[in-house]
Design a protein around this motif. Structure first.
Motif, PDB file in Angstrom:
ATOM      1  N   GLY A   1       0.766  -1.225   0.000  1.00 61.09           N
ATOM      2  CA  GLY A   1       0.000   0.000   0.000  1.00 61.09           C
ATOM      3  C   GLY A   1       0.799   1.278   0.000  1.00 61.09           C
ATOM      4  N   LYS A   2       2.142   1.198  -0.053  1.00 57.78           N
ATOM      5  CA  LYS A   2       2.985   2.382  -0.060  1.00 57.78           C
ATOM      6  C   LYS A   2       3.806   2.435  -1.346  1.00 57.78           C
ATOM      7  CE  LYS A   2       3.470   2.608   4.980  1.00 57.78           C
ATOM      8  NZ  LYS A   2       4.434   2.651   6.121  1.00 57.78           N
ATOM      9  N   TRP A   3       4.114   3.657  -1.792  1.00 57.43           N
ATOM     10  CA  TRP A   3       4.904   3.803  -3.009  1.00 57.43           C
ATOM     11  C   TRP A   3       6.258   3.126  -2.836  1.00 57.43           C
ATOM     12  CZ3 TRP A   3       1.831   4.914  -6.664  1.00 57.43           C
ATOM     13  CH2 TRP A   3       0.798   5.841  -6.501  1.00 57.43           C
ATOM     14  N   ASP A   4       6.601   2.289  -3.804  1.00 54.54           N
ATOM     15  CA  ASP A   4       7.875   1.562  -3.760  1.00 54.54           C
ATOM     16  C   ASP A   4       8.783   2.141  -4.837  1.00 54.54           C
ATOM     17  OD1 ASP A   4       9.991  -0.207  -3.789  1.00 54.54           O
ATOM     18  OD2 ASP A   4       8.731  -1.984  -3.480  1.00 54.54           O
ATOM     19  N   TRP A   5       9.687   3.023  -4.431  1.00 51.63           N
ATOM     20  CA  TRP A   5      10.522   3.732  -5.380  1.00 51.63           C
ATOM     21  C   TRP A   5      11.625   2.853  -5.961  1.00 51.63           C
ATOM     22  CZ3 TRP A   5       7.611   7.515  -6.444  1.00 51.63           C
ATOM     23  CH2 TRP A   5       6.885   8.188  -5.467  1.00 51.63           C
ATOM     24  N   SER A   6      11.790   1.642  -5.426  1.00 57.56           N
ATOM     25  CA  SER A   6      12.802   0.735  -5.961  1.00 57.56           C
ATOM     26  C   SER A   6      12.291  -0.056  -7.163  1.00 57.56           C
ATOM     27  CB  SER A   6      13.271  -0.243  -4.876  1.00 57.56           C
ATOM     28  OG  SER A   6      12.211  -1.114  -4.492  1.00 57.56           O
ATOM     29  N   LYS A   7      11.006  -0.009  -7.381  1.00 54.90           N
ATOM     30  CA  LYS A   7      10.412  -0.771  -8.482  1.00 54.90           C
ATOM     31  C   LYS A   7      10.360   0.079  -9.754  1.00 54.90           C
ATOM     32  CE  LYS A   7       7.358  -3.947  -5.974  1.00 54.90           C
ATOM     33  NZ  LYS A   7       5.944  -4.373  -5.807  1.00 54.90           N
ATOM     34  N   PRO A   8      10.615  -0.522 -10.897  1.00 53.86           N
ATOM     35  CA  PRO A   8      10.450   0.215 -12.161  1.00 53.86           C
ATOM     36  C   PRO A   8       8.973   0.503 -12.413  1.00 53.86           C
ATOM     37  CG  PRO A   8      10.898  -2.095 -12.592  1.00 53.86           C
ATOM     38  CD  PRO A   8      11.088  -1.910 -11.113  1.00 53.86           C
TER      39      PRO A   8
ATOM     40  N   ASP B   1       5.247  21.792  -9.412  1.00 55.43           N
ATOM     41  CA  ASP B   1       4.773  22.019  -8.042  1.00 55.43           C
ATOM     42  C   ASP B   1       4.115  20.774  -7.448  1.00 55.43           C
ATOM     43  OD1 ASP B   1       2.668  22.213  -9.858  1.00 55.43           O
ATOM     44  OD2 ASP B   1       1.562  23.676  -8.677  1.00 55.43           O
ATOM     45  N   PHE B   2       4.137  19.669  -8.195  1.00 53.58           N
ATOM     46  CA  PHE B   2       3.540  18.415  -7.734  1.00 53.58           C
ATOM     47  C   PHE B   2       4.613  17.384  -7.400  1.00 53.58           C
ATOM     48  CE2 PHE B   2      -0.452  19.498 -10.154  1.00 53.58           C
ATOM     49  CZ  PHE B   2      -1.346  19.330  -9.104  1.00 53.58           C
ATOM     50  N   PRO B   3       4.569  16.784  -6.204  1.00 55.70           N
ATOM     51  CA  PRO B   3       5.432  15.627  -5.960  1.00 55.70           C
ATOM     52  C   PRO B   3       4.864  14.400  -6.662  1.00 55.70           C
ATOM     53  CG  PRO B   3       4.022  16.034  -4.054  1.00 55.70           C
ATOM     54  CD  PRO B   3       3.758  17.148  -5.035  1.00 55.70           C
ATOM     55  N   PRO B   4       5.682  13.369  -6.857  1.00 55.49           N
ATOM     56  CA  PRO B   4       7.063  13.241  -6.422  1.00 55.49           C
ATOM     57  C   PRO B   4       8.006  14.015  -7.345  1.00 55.49           C
ATOM     58  CG  PRO B   4       6.440  11.286  -7.638  1.00 55.49           C
ATOM     59  CD  PRO B   4       5.201  12.132  -7.517  1.00 55.49           C
TER      60      PRO B   4
ATOM     61  N   LYS C   1      16.360   7.818  -6.482  1.00 55.80           N
ATOM     62  CA  LYS C   1      15.273   7.464  -5.558  1.00 55.80           C
ATOM     63  C   LYS C   1      15.077   8.567  -4.512  1.00 55.80           C
ATOM     64  CE  LYS C   1      14.966   3.370  -7.510  1.00 55.80           C
ATOM     65  NZ  LYS C   1      16.009   3.537  -8.531  1.00 55.80           N
ATOM     66  N   PRO C   2      13.848   8.865  -4.151  1.00 54.29           N
ATOM     67  CA  PRO C   2      13.595   9.892  -3.133  1.00 54.29           C
ATOM     68  C   PRO C   2      14.270   9.552  -1.804  1.00 54.29           C
ATOM     69  CG  PRO C   2      11.573   9.386  -4.311  1.00 54.29           C
ATOM     70  CD  PRO C   2      12.576   8.357  -4.741  1.00 54.29           C
ATOM     71  N   ASP C   3      15.021  10.504  -1.288  1.00 51.75           N
ATOM     72  CA  ASP C   3      15.673  10.312   0.009  1.00 51.75           C
ATOM     73  C   ASP C   3      15.480  11.525   0.910  1.00 51.75           C
ATOM     74  OD1 ASP C   3      17.238  12.155  -1.299  1.00 51.75           O
ATOM     75  OD2 ASP C   3      19.140  11.107  -0.997  1.00 51.75           O
ATOM     76  N   ARG C   4      14.617  12.459   0.454  1.00 57.50           N
ATOM     77  CA  ARG C   4      14.350  13.670   1.209  1.00 57.50           C
ATOM     78  C   ARG C   4      12.890  14.049   1.045  1.00 57.50           C
ATOM     79  NH1 ARG C   4      18.051  17.446  -2.155  1.00 57.50           N
ATOM     80  NH2 ARG C   4      17.432  15.928  -3.745  1.00 57.50           N
ATOM     81  N   THR C   5      12.459  15.018   1.838  1.00 57.30           N
ATOM     82  CA  THR C   5      11.107  15.553   1.706  1.00 57.30           C
ATOM     83  C   THR C   5      11.183  17.032   1.375  1.00 57.30           C
ATOM     84  OG1 THR C   5      10.170  13.971   3.272  1.00 57.30           O
ATOM     85  CG2 THR C   5       8.909  15.964   2.854  1.00 57.30           C
ATOM     86  N   GLN C   6      10.540  17.406   0.281  1.00 58.54           N
ATOM     87  CA  GLN C   6      10.456  18.811  -0.087  1.00 58.54           C
ATOM     88  C   GLN C   6       9.341  19.461   0.728  1.00 58.54           C
ATOM     89  OE1 GLN C   6      12.040  21.105  -2.206  1.00 58.54           O
ATOM     90  NE2 GLN C   6      10.576  22.482  -1.211  1.00 58.54           N
TER      91      GLN C   6
ATOM     92  N   PHE D   1       5.940  28.373  -5.304  1.00 61.49           N
ATOM     93  CA  PHE D   1       4.890  27.480  -4.810  1.00 61.49           C
ATOM     94  C   PHE D   1       5.248  26.013  -5.030  1.00 61.49           C
ATOM     95  CE2 PHE D   1       1.000  25.024  -5.366  1.00 61.49           C
ATOM     96  CZ  PHE D   1       0.312  25.340  -4.193  1.00 61.49           C
ATOM     97  N   LEU D   2       5.309  25.261  -3.917  1.00 57.82           N
ATOM     98  CA  LEU D   2       5.590  23.830  -3.992  1.00 57.82           C
ATOM     99  C   LEU D   2       4.715  23.100  -2.977  1.00 57.82           C
ATOM    100  CD1 LEU D   2       9.500  23.936  -4.132  1.00 57.82           C
ATOM    101  CD2 LEU D   2       8.007  23.095  -5.958  1.00 57.82           C
ATOM    102  N   ARG D   3       4.312  21.897  -3.337  1.00 58.97           N
ATOM    103  CA  ARG D   3       3.581  21.045  -2.409  1.00 58.97           C
ATOM    104  C   ARG D   3       4.560  20.108  -1.695  1.00 58.97           C
ATOM    105  NH1 ARG D   3       0.377  21.869  -6.911  1.00 58.97           N
ATOM    106  NH2 ARG D   3      -1.818  22.364  -6.507  1.00 58.97           N
ATOM    107  N   LYS D   4       4.262  19.774  -0.468  1.00 60.36           N
ATOM    108  CA  LYS D   4       5.117  18.871   0.290  1.00 60.36           C
ATOM    109  C   LYS D   4       5.108  17.487  -0.343  1.00 60.36           C
ATOM    110  CE  LYS D   4       5.751  16.925   4.942  1.00 60.36           C
ATOM    111  NZ  LYS D   4       5.228  16.906   6.330  1.00 60.36           N
ATOM    112  N   GLY D   5       6.303  16.879  -0.453  1.00 63.65           N
ATOM    113  CA  GLY D   5       6.353  15.538  -1.013  1.00 63.65           C
ATOM    114  C   GLY D   5       7.761  15.022  -1.204  1.00 63.65           C
ATOM    115  N   GLU D   6       7.849  13.810  -1.726  1.00 58.98           N
ATOM    116  CA  GLU D   6       9.126  13.117  -1.906  1.00 58.98           C
ATOM    117  C   GLU D   6      10.010  13.837  -2.913  1.00 58.98           C
ATOM    118  OE1 GLU D   6       5.965  10.044  -0.864  1.00 58.98           O
ATOM    119  OE2 GLU D   6       6.151  11.750  -2.233  1.00 58.98           O
ATOM    120  N   LEU D   7      11.309  13.919  -2.589  1.00 63.12           N
ATOM    121  CA  LEU D   7      12.284  14.604  -3.430  1.00 63.12           C
ATOM    122  C   LEU D   7      13.415  13.641  -3.776  1.00 63.12           C
ATOM    123  CD1 LEU D   7      13.326  17.289  -4.688  1.00 63.12           C
ATOM    124  CD2 LEU D   7      14.397  17.783  -2.488  1.00 63.12           C
TER     125      LEU D   7
END
Length: 491
Positions: free
Chosen positions: A139-146, A167-170, A182-187, A195-201
């Motif tokens: 149920g969670k985004w898996d950034w290791s998968k293609p 302005d949209f993550p990811p 791969k995302p390793d931070r949070t914007q 203007f940016l929305r909070k999300g994976e960076l």
């Protein structure tokens, strides 16, 4: 024997040259939220320098009645690539976010798949915003998968994209099916203008450097493609001047019109880099360059110099009209069914065909790219029941043969799904407001309708519904017919 071999080599080389593909390359640059009035070639009163866009206009043809199929991002991009109005798809209003599921079906023909089948090399570099196949685990985004879906699944041989508007993550780059960092931070979320929305960076992603990164990739793609034996198609959708309005430091303060003006300057520089790459590759003479925008500018207009404005306060999303008119003389803003929402810059340069400095006043739409690309690629356009049901070739207009250009009325569409139809100078809105952001917003299909004659009322201030009821009734019937049908192209 050596003499014979040399003769054979010369014969083979001559045969290869004779068979060389001389069909034109196609570079389609799609700015994000650039208004009609942002370009000096269309708005001489603009104080924002746009030398490269001015050059493109001077060397090619300016279309002064060109329209995006929608007044917002996603539906326009759908129409550009499929030649089909997006309101025929599952998306009837609004846009996708960065995690949205694919909107273009795998089996739907696109400009890219058609040109690829016709022998073109196809590439997309830039903002996608049409949904991607991100994967989940538990149920969670898996950034290791293609990804299980990307532009390479609908006709693009090369693909380097960001998921949606900047302005949209990811906040990641996707090369083919792979996330490059791969995302390793949070914007964190940021207010306008950045203007940016909070999300994976992503680990390799820099917001402020992203346009430069994509521009270099596009220029490199042009140079590499030009060395091949076949023509190429590059779709280069930019990330600017859409929010976040974060021009690179080398442009900051240059326009004297706030961050938005600086960002427009950076977009113009980006176009210059593309044109330079085409020149350096030696293919300028046989490359069609199209520049346009996915909708109008989000910058509002104020008529009172004492009201807050973007020049005095970068956090204000509006210009005093004495400083700048991002959407030119047109009413409204991005998202509206009024002209500012969808009447956009549209320049085409093709030295072999188009007369330099020419102008075309015919009404056209971005959905026309598919049929136009098929025509210049000398490939048969599929029947409207199978592909590009709303697309009409602009090739006669490129050749200055206006009398040979025929297309169905252009349908305008707002962010909230309000419709309008163009019939010559007449425009009928089937709703009682903007259908977007400007007041009154109104509702679609709620009366009274709005009828304007754009020949003498480009600002849409004189509603002539009551005095021209017969004109309105005929246009209403035609619009409803097109909405009910699955195509506006008959053959």
């Amino acid at each position: 024997m050596r003499y014979f071999n040399r003769i054979l080599v010369l014969i083979l080389c001559a045969s290869s040259l004779a068979l060389a593909d001389d069909r034109p390359n196609i570079v389609f640059i799609l700015a994000d939220d650039m208004g009609y009035g942002d370009v000096q070639a269309l708005n001489p009163e603009s104080k924002i320098p746009t030398p490269n866009l001015n050059r493109l206009a001077a060397q090619g043809m300016s279309f002064t009645d060109a329209h995006s199929p929608s007044a917002v991002c996603t539906p326009t991009r759908y129409g550009v690539l499929t030649g089909r109005y997006c309101w025929r798809s599952r998306l009837k209003a609004g846009v996708l976010n960065g995690y949205g599921e694919p909107l273009i079906e795998r089996d739907r023909p696109t400009v890219a798949s058609h040109l690829k089948q016709a022998g073109y090399h196809t590439a997309v570099i830039g903002k996608w915003h049409l949904g991607l196949g991100f994967q989940k685990t538990d149920g969670k985004w898996d950034w290791s998968k293609p990804l299980d879906y990307s532009p390479v699944d609908i006709g693009f041989e090369r693909s380097l994209v960001i998921p949606a508007s900047l302005d949209f993550p990811p906040y990641v780059y996707i090369e083919g099916h792979e996330i490059t960092g791969k995302p390793d931070r949070t914007q964190p979320a940021i207010k306008f203008p950045g203007f940016l929305r909070k999300g994976e960076l992503g680990s390799d992603f820099s917001i402020i450097d992203s346009l430069d990164h994509l521009t270099k990739a596009a220029a490199d793609e042009i140079r590499a493609s030009a060395r091949a034996e076949r023509p190429f198609f590059l779709y280069f959708p930019l990330t600017a001047p859409h929010k976040p309005v974060m021009p690179h430091p080398r442009f900051q303060g240059k326009s004297k019109l706030g961050p938005y003006g600086d960002f427009v300057m950076q977009v113009d520089w980006t176009v210059g880099e593309v044109l330079a790459a085409i020149d350096e590759a030696g293919v300028a003479g046989n490359t069609i360059v199209i520049y346009t925008s996915d909708n109008g500018s989000f910058m509002h207009r104020t008529r009172d110099a004492s009201e807050p404005n973007h020049v005095a306060d970068a956090g204000v999303q509006a210009y005093f009209e004495g400083d700048h008119t991002a959407n030119g003389p047109h009413r409204g803003t991005k998202a509206d069914v009024w002209e500012a929402g969808h009447r956009v810059p549209f320049f085409v340069r093709w030295p072999k065909v188009i007369k330099p400095g020419s102008e075309c006043k015919r009404t056209i739409c971005h959905v026309d790219l598919f049929a136009t690309a098929a025509a210049v690629a000398q490939s048969k356009l599929p029947p409207p029941g199978t592909a590009a049901p709303d697309s009409f070739s602009l090739l006669p207009l490129f050749r200055g043969q206006d009398g040979r250009f025929e297309r169905a009325p252009v349908i305008n569409h707002s962010a909230a799904g309000m419709f309008a139809i163009r019939d010559g100078d007449w425009k009928l809105v089937l709703g009682n407001g903007s259908g977007g952001r400007e007041a009154p917003k109104g509702r679609r299909f709620e009366g009274p309708w709005q009828l304007f004659n754009l020949a003498d009322d480009i600002g849409e201030t004189d509603d002539r519904l009551s005095s021209e009821s017969e004109q309105a009734q005929g246009m209403e019937g035609e619009l409803l017919r097109i909405l009910a049908d699955d195509r506006s192209r008959r053959r």
